[in-house]
Scaffold this motif. Structure first.
Motif, mmCIF file in Angstrom:
data_model
loop_
_atom_site.group_PDB
_atom_site.id
_atom_site.type_symbol
_atom_site.label_atom_id
_atom_site.label_comp_id
_atom_site.label_asym_id
_atom_site.label_seq_id
_atom_site.Cartn_x
_atom_site.Cartn_y
_atom_site.Cartn_z
ATOM 1 N N GLU A 56 0.829 -1.194 0.000
ATOM 2 C CA GLU A 56 0.000 0.000 0.000
ATOM 3 C C GLU A 56 0.874 1.258 0.000
ATOM 4 N N LYS A 59 1.533 1.968 -3.492
ATOM 5 C CA LYS A 59 0.296 2.487 -4.075
ATOM 6 C C LYS A 59 0.142 3.980 -3.789
ATOM 7 N N GLN A 63 1.081 5.544 -7.950
ATOM 8 C CA GLN A 63 -0.090 4.756 -8.324
ATOM 9 C C GLN A 63 0.054 4.049 -9.668
ATOM 10 N N TRP A 66 2.218 1.041 -9.244
ATOM 11 C CA TRP A 66 1.488 0.025 -8.490
ATOM 12 C C TRP A 66 0.490 -0.691 -9.405
ATOM 13 N N VAL A 67 -0.273 0.061 -10.187
ATOM 14 C CA VAL A 67 -1.255 -0.533 -11.090
ATOM 15 C C VAL A 67 -0.566 -1.435 -12.110
#
Length: 88
Positions: A56, A59, A63, A66-67
């Motif tokens: 997290e 994330k 982002q 992370w995606v």
């Protein structure tokens, strides 16, 4: 995922498909395969993400990265499920 397994049975395991269909156990069997596949998929995603340090914190920090990494993990987890359960 149960539907993919059904298509596999119809094309490659016709005797198993016919046996399950005539005995009335096809729907219960496919529901069980679906439950197993979902559980295997979720567990695989969690294990792969943990082993690669996808958290997290990542994330929150980046982002897009992370995606991207999670999509890669999900694709690999789906391949595991397909190989070990759906197309076996």
């Amino acid at each position: 995922m149960g539907q993919r397994h059904l298509h596999y049975l119809k094309r490659h395991r016709k005797t198993v498909y016919a046996s399950l269909l005539t005995s009335g156990k096809l729907n219960a069997y496919l529901a069980d395969v679906d439950r197993q596949a979902e559980a295997m998929f979720e567990l695989s995603v969690q294990q792969i993400a943990a082993s690669e340090g996808i958290t997290e914190r990542l994330k929150a920090a980046d982002q897009l990265k992370w995606v991207s990494r999670m999509n890669n993990v999900r694709n690999r987890a789906m391949e595991i499920v397909n190989t070990e359960l759906i197309f076996a």
